[in-house]
Every structure is written in structure tokens, then in C-alpha cells.
Design an enzyme around this catalytic site. Structure first.
Site, PDB file in Angstrom:
ATOM      1  N   THR A 192      43.931  33.471  37.186  1.00  0.00           N
ATOM      2  CA  THR A 192      43.364  32.394  37.972  1.00  0.00           C
ATOM      3  C   THR A 192      44.168  32.228  39.253  1.00  0.00           C
ATOM      4  O   THR A 192      45.402  32.266  39.219  1.00  0.00           O
ATOM      5  CB  THR A 192      43.338  31.075  37.169  1.00  0.00           C
ATOM      6  OG1 THR A 192      42.800  30.020  37.963  1.00  0.00           O
ATOM      7  CG2 THR A 192      44.720  30.673  36.680  1.00  0.00           C
ATOM      8  N   GLU A 339      42.477  27.195  32.212  1.00  0.00           N
ATOM      9  CA  GLU A 339      43.518  26.977  31.214  1.00  0.00           C
ATOM     10  C   GLU A 339      43.010  26.286  29.947  1.00  0.00           C
ATOM     11  O   GLU A 339      43.721  26.232  28.944  1.00  0.00           O
ATOM     12  CB  GLU A 339      44.649  26.139  31.814  1.00  0.00           C
ATOM     13  CG  GLU A 339      45.461  26.845  32.893  1.00  0.00           C
ATOM     14  CD  GLU A 339      44.844  26.770  34.278  1.00  0.00           C
ATOM     15  OE1 GLU A 339      45.504  27.145  35.251  1.00  0.00           O
ATOM     16  OE2 GLU A 339      43.670  26.333  34.404  1.00  0.00           O
ATOM     17  N   LYS A 449      43.364   9.208  51.408  1.00  0.00           N
ATOM     18  CA  LYS A 449      43.768   7.810  51.490  1.00  0.00           C
ATOM     19  C   LYS A 449      43.562   7.335  52.923  1.00  0.00           C
ATOM     20  O   LYS A 449      44.260   7.754  53.841  1.00  0.00           O
ATOM     21  CB  LYS A 449      45.225   7.615  51.082  1.00  0.00           C
ATOM     22  CG  LYS A 449      45.576   6.139  50.906  1.00  0.00           C
ATOM     23  CD  LYS A 449      46.890   5.937  50.185  1.00  0.00           C
ATOM     24  CE  LYS A 449      47.099   4.448  49.869  1.00  0.00           C
ATOM     25  NZ  LYS A 449      48.354   4.209  49.129  1.00  0.00           N
ATOM     26  N   TRP A 454      41.520   4.544  48.527  1.00  0.00           N
ATOM     27  CA  TRP A 454      41.386   5.892  48.009  1.00  0.00           C
ATOM     28  C   TRP A 454      39.932   6.313  48.155  1.00  0.00           C
ATOM     29  O   TRP A 454      39.028   5.663  47.637  1.00  0.00           O
ATOM     30  CB  TRP A 454      41.798   5.958  46.540  1.00  0.00           C
ATOM     31  CG  TRP A 454      43.272   5.869  46.315  1.00  0.00           C
ATOM     32  CD1 TRP A 454      43.959   4.803  45.829  1.00  0.00           C
ATOM     33  CD2 TRP A 454      44.239   6.873  46.582  1.00  0.00           C
ATOM     34  NE1 TRP A 454      45.303   5.088  45.778  1.00  0.00           N
ATOM     35  CE2 TRP A 454      45.504   6.359  46.233  1.00  0.00           C
ATOM     36  CE3 TRP A 454      44.168   8.177  47.090  1.00  0.00           C
ATOM     37  CZ2 TRP A 454      46.683   7.089  46.366  1.00  0.00           C
ATOM     38  CZ3 TRP A 454      45.340   8.907  47.215  1.00  0.00           C
ATOM     39  CH2 TRP A 454      46.574   8.365  46.861  1.00  0.00           C
TER      40      TRP A 454
END
Length: 557
Positions: A192, A339, A449, A454
Site C-alpha cells: 500500500t 490494513e 480548520k 472544522w
């Protein structure tokens, strides 16, 4: 650790290890006459498939493959690849699925790092191999794959190859008794890519692949999250088999002896032909592939109401979900990482949600799904403390479960960082509702941000997807002296809207969403650039690293 009382072990009793060969064996128990199809070139039933898997095992053994050796595979999605999914691990060897979209230098690194011994390669990828062959350090044997054998065309065997796959298979015995061994034996590996450094080698054991398959059975066949029934469903992957085992579905479909269709190289005409001719009912793909199919003129001329599609790899936007649902496609979202083998969550509509009108279901279908069975997920803050699952509090999504990788091959420190504090850290920022819906906000590196707020780049892309004429978008943040960071967007228009929709009309549409209360002012990008295509990674995900570099040059030049 608490004190427990163990069951006494009888000397003659045998504990059966959880092995890939157990999954294979199930394919002959109930519906061995069902078919596995490759394009319009080849078809076989499960009896023939099992024979071919054993022939391949004999071929590999005669080629010098021993338990613990690694076999690399370069191929399009095919019946041959499926045979490799079983024959190689069942020998006790390791299947290395090569990402053919990586650069030659990256592939060379992966093959030498994995210590590949045998290479099975489609002739389409010979130019790629030629570029690196002299630098391979461990490979001893090459086996050629060619579709020409199904078309009565001559196959030229390159120097240094032992022969062509089908011809070699035909001379091998179809008898092979796959051995038992420890279920924690290494079964597969693939690499990956990240934002920095060399690709990382992810690996999985037989036990992990077995448990991931059981998780899919429980969720998809038991809870009917996507309602996959082997008696009448037909499976066709449109995610490359080199990408996280095609999300584990080939193992599931084989265990259930379901009809399977493998499309080879992805070509829109062939995909639609197989979809209709073979009556495909279940597929999975990244949003890019579905966008291509949904925008095809043919898609509006055929009945797609039997087709269920799971979207993963990148976020499913509301715009794409609505477009698919309008065509009758039953759309779902899944989430996971290389994963995690990969399934962590998948759309599951409960009785109440399933009864909602389709338009109201879009909100649920575009979330990252509900947490999969046997998976624990915890949101954590920057200090590693749990964040409440209240549907709005954000934290990094961390996970534990039976099938998650233990680390990265030959990279102990990176594996320890992945598993710090006993949880696998995904790098994704999310909220989780009290009823287990996962709502991905962003990658930790992609959250913007702005003005103390956010702002999720995925949320902005979702808003853009619902604007008429927008086919695809990507949003990234850049530093801003006044606000800290501000979002900037790349937008691809649908062909028929070229010249009719501009950056300004898109901003106006977003302003309308502000007025209606759907979004706040921070969601309107400072800059919107109309482009012909958006950069993608080797597995079809939006490549925000490349986008940042290109837009940085554009904005700050």
C-alpha cells in the site's frame, strides 16, 4: 487476566485449523454445477475450478515453490487470478498480488522487498516487467498468461519463461492433497502506498482471511446488509483483485459456490455486456467506475434494478448515490483500509430505515456504513482518550478485530505506530452514532480548520455533487493568513454542461445551500477550478497529495 477453567483436551481429538483450503472445500458441497465466467472467453463449473486449482498447485510445486515462498501475480481480474487466490496459500506459500498501476520503480521495490520467487504474469504487462527484470534479486521462474489461447491465436513465449499458464496447467495432475498447517501461517501480501516513503507491505494469515470471510457471511448473508443469496445472485468484481483481495468477496462467493463473472481489463462496453448477459446482481467498485457507468448513454437504456453495488475506496457522495438510485441501482457504502482486510463497516438499513422513501434513504446510504460484526471501533482524541459515539463528536477512528493485519513486513516501528495503545489507527476522522453508523469526516491530514471551524473536505465534495452539472469534485485546504485555512476545489462537469456551468454558478449554488441552512459559510471554497479530470491514485482514489501540489503551483505562482 481473569482466572478461567479450560476444557480438558482429549489426546485423540484434533483441532482443525482455520485455513483457506476450508473455504475452497465448501465450493463443492452444495452447488458444484454453478459457473465461473471470464469475459466472453471462458467458463467452467466448480468441479472444474477445483481441478484447476489443484493443477496449479502441482505446476507451482514442480516450479520449485515450497511453503513460505512468495508467488507474484500480474493479471487482470480473471478466473486464473481466482485460482491463484486458492492454490498459492493452500500450498503454504504466500500470494503477492501486484498493483499493476504502480510505477516500474515501485513494483521493483515491492517484488524485491517481498522476495518473490515465482512470477505469474499476463502478457499485457510484459513491457512493465522488461523495465525491471534485470534488477529482480530473488525471482527464479516466470509463467506467461495469455488470452490468445482462448482465441486460437499463437502465443509467443518470452525468453526465460517456463511456458504458458493454460498449456502448463493441462499437463499437470488434478490430484493434490492440500496439507494442514498452523492457521497463523502467512497467506497473502500486497503493498500500500502512502504520502511519503516506499510502499508498505501488508500481510494476512489464513486465520485472518477465514475470519474476514465469516464476517462477510454474517453481515451480508445473515443480516442481509446487501442481501447476497448464492441461489440467485451473480457476483462480478469491478475492484481489481490486487486491491485488498477484491475486498474479500471472491473468497465469499467461492465458499458459497455462487455464480461469478470476471471482466478482465475494465472496458465500459465489456462491463455492461457482462452485466446484462450474465445477469450480474452484485458488484463493488470505487466511485470513479460507477460514475463512468452511470454517465454511459447505454445505462439509461437498460434495466439495472437487479444490480447491487457497494462503493468503497473513496466517499460515496449524495449526488452519485441519487444518480445511481434513479437508474434503479441499489447503492451501498463500505469502509475499510488495506490494513483491515478491508471491511470495517458496511451499509445496513434496519427495518425503520428500509421503510423510508428512497430519497430519504440517501442520507443513510452515503454514510460509511454500520460497524461490521466482530469489529470493535473506538473514536479517540489526540491524547488517545475515547470520544463519545453521539453522532457529532469527532475523533480518529481506531479499530480492533479478528482480521486486522499485525503490521508491515520488515518495518517493525511503522507497525507499532499503526497499533499504538492496542488499537489500529486508521488516520480517519469520524463521528459514530449511538446506533453504530460510521460517518467519515475526513482523513486527519485533509480536515480543514477555517475560522475556528472544522470543515470536512468530504462534506464540501458532497455538497458539490448535488449541484446540477457537477460530475466529480475534490477539495483540499491551503493556508490563509486571515482564516488559518481555506478550502479550494477542483470540479469536473458532465459533458453536456460544458460552457453552461461556471465556477461562479457553482459558488452561487453553494450560497443557496447556505441560505437554506444545509451548510455554513465556511463550506464555500475560495477557488473553484474546472478541469477535465481529477488526479487518481493507482487504485482509483482521489489523489489529494498530487492535487495539493498542482493547486499550490496554481494559487501561489
Amino acid at each position: 487476566m481473569i482466572a478461567t477453567k479450560l476444557i480438558p483436551r482429549t489426546a485423540s481429538a484434533q483441532e482443525q485449523p482455520l485455513l483457506v483450503k476450508t473455504i475452497l472445500a465448501q465450493s463443492l458441497n452444495y452447488e458444484p454445477q454453478r459457473e465461473i465466467v471470464y469475459r466472453d472467453l471462458f467458463r467452467m463449473n466448480y468441479v472444474e475450478f477445483n481441478q484447476r486449482v489443484r493443477r496449479l498447485a502441482n505446476l507451482l510445486t514442480s516450479s520449485g515453490v515450497k511453503p513460505g515462498d512468495t508467488v507474484a501475480v500480474f493479471d487482470w481480474d480473471s478466473h486464473r487470478y481466482l485460482e491463484c487466490f486458492f492454490a498459492i496459500p493452500c500450498l503454504g506459500a504466500i500470494l503477492h498480488t501486484i498493483n499493476v498501476r504502480l510505477s516500474p520503480a515501485q513494483i521493483l521495490y515491492c517484488m524485491n522487498h517481498a522476495e518473490d520467487k515465482v512470477v505469474v504474469i499476463h502478457e499485457d504487462f510484459l513491457p512493465l516487467l522488461d523495465a525491471i527484470k534485470s534488477q529482480l534479486t530473488t525471482v527464479e521462474t516466470f509463467i506467461l498468461v495469455s488470452d490468445k489461447v482462448y482465441q486460437n491465436q499463437e502465443v509467443v513465449i518470452p525468453d526465460g519463461f517456463v511456458g504458458e499458464y493454460e498449456s502448463l496447467l493441462n499437463t499437470a495432475s488434478d490430484q493434490y492433497d492440500f496439507p494442514d498447517f498452523d492457521e497463523n501461517t502467512w497467506a497473502t501480501t500486497f503493498y500500500t502506498t502512502g504520502t511519503t516513503g516506499n510502499p508498505k507491505g501488508v500481510y494476512f494469515s489464513h486465520r485472518q482471511l477465514f475470519m474476514h470471510t465469516m464476517g462477510l457471511v454474517t453481515y451480508i448473508c445473515g443480516y442481509e446488509a446487501v442481501a447476497f443469496h448464492s441461489t440467485h445472485d451473480v457476483y462480478m468484481p469491478i475492484t481489481p483483485l490486487f486491491h485488498v483481495h477484491a475486498w474479500g468477496f471472491p473468497l465469499l462467493a467461492t465458499m458459497l459456490s455462487a455464480r461469478q463473472v470476471y471482466p478482465g481489463r475494465y472496458e465500459p462496453e465489456m462491463l455492461l455486456k457482462l452485466l446484462l448477459k450474465e445477469k450480474v446482481t452484485l458488484s463493488h467498485c470505487v466511485p470513479t467506475i460507477l460514475t463512468m457507468l452511470v454517465n454511459s448513454p447505454v445505462a439509461r437504456q437498460v434495466d439495472l434494478s437487479r444490480w447491487k453495488v457497494i462503493i468503497g475506496g473513496s466517499a460515496l457522495t449524495k449526488g452519485l448515490a441519487k444518480a445511481a438510485l434513479e437508474l434503479g441501482i441499489q447503492i451501498y457504502a463500505g469502509y475499510g483500509l488495506s490494513e483491515t482486510a478491508p471491511i470495517l463497516s458496511l451499509t445496513y438499513l434496519n427495518d425503520t430505515e428500509r421503510a423510508l422513501p428512497i430519497d430519504e434513504q440517501v442520507e443513510f446510504r452515503t454514510r460509511a456504513g454500520r460497524i461490521a460484526p466482530f469489529i470493535d471501533i473506538q473514536l479517540q482524541d489526540d491524547d488517545g482518550q475515547p470520544v463519545p459515539h453521539d453522532g457529532h463528536s469527532l475523533g480518529e477512528l481506531t479499530a480492533r478485530g479478528f482480521w486486522l493485519t499485525q503490521g508491515y513486513y520488515k518495518e517493525t516501528e511503522r507497525g507499532e505506530e499503526l497499533w499504538r495503545n492496542g488499537w489500529l489507527h486508521t488516520g480517519d476522522v469520524a463521528a459514530i452514532t449511538p446506533d453504530n453508523w460510521v460517518i467519515i469526516a475526513d482523513r486527519t491530514k485533509d480536515v480543514i480548520k477555517s475560522g475556528g471551524e472544522w470543515v470536512s473536505s468530504l462534506a464540501i465534495e458532497n455538497c458539490l455533487s448535488q449541484i446540477e452539472g457537477v460530475a466529480e469534485s475534490a477539495v483540499v485546504g491551503f493556508p490563509d493568513e486571515k482564516w488559518g485555512e481555506r478550502p479550494h476545489a477542483l470540479v469536473v462537469l458532465k459533458p453536456e454542461y460544458a460552457g453552461k456551468v461556471t465556477a461562479e454558478t457553482i459558488k452561487t449554488a453553494l450560497q443557496g445551500q447556505i441560505s437554506s441552512g444545509d451548510i455554513n459559510k465556511w463550506y464555500v471554497p475560495d477557488r473553484i477550478v474546472l478541469v477535465g479530470e481529477i488526479p487518481k491514485t493507482s487504485v482509483g482514489k482521489i489523489d489529494k497529495k498530487k492535487i495539493r501540489a498542482e493547486m499550490k503551483a496554481l494559487i501561489f505562482s
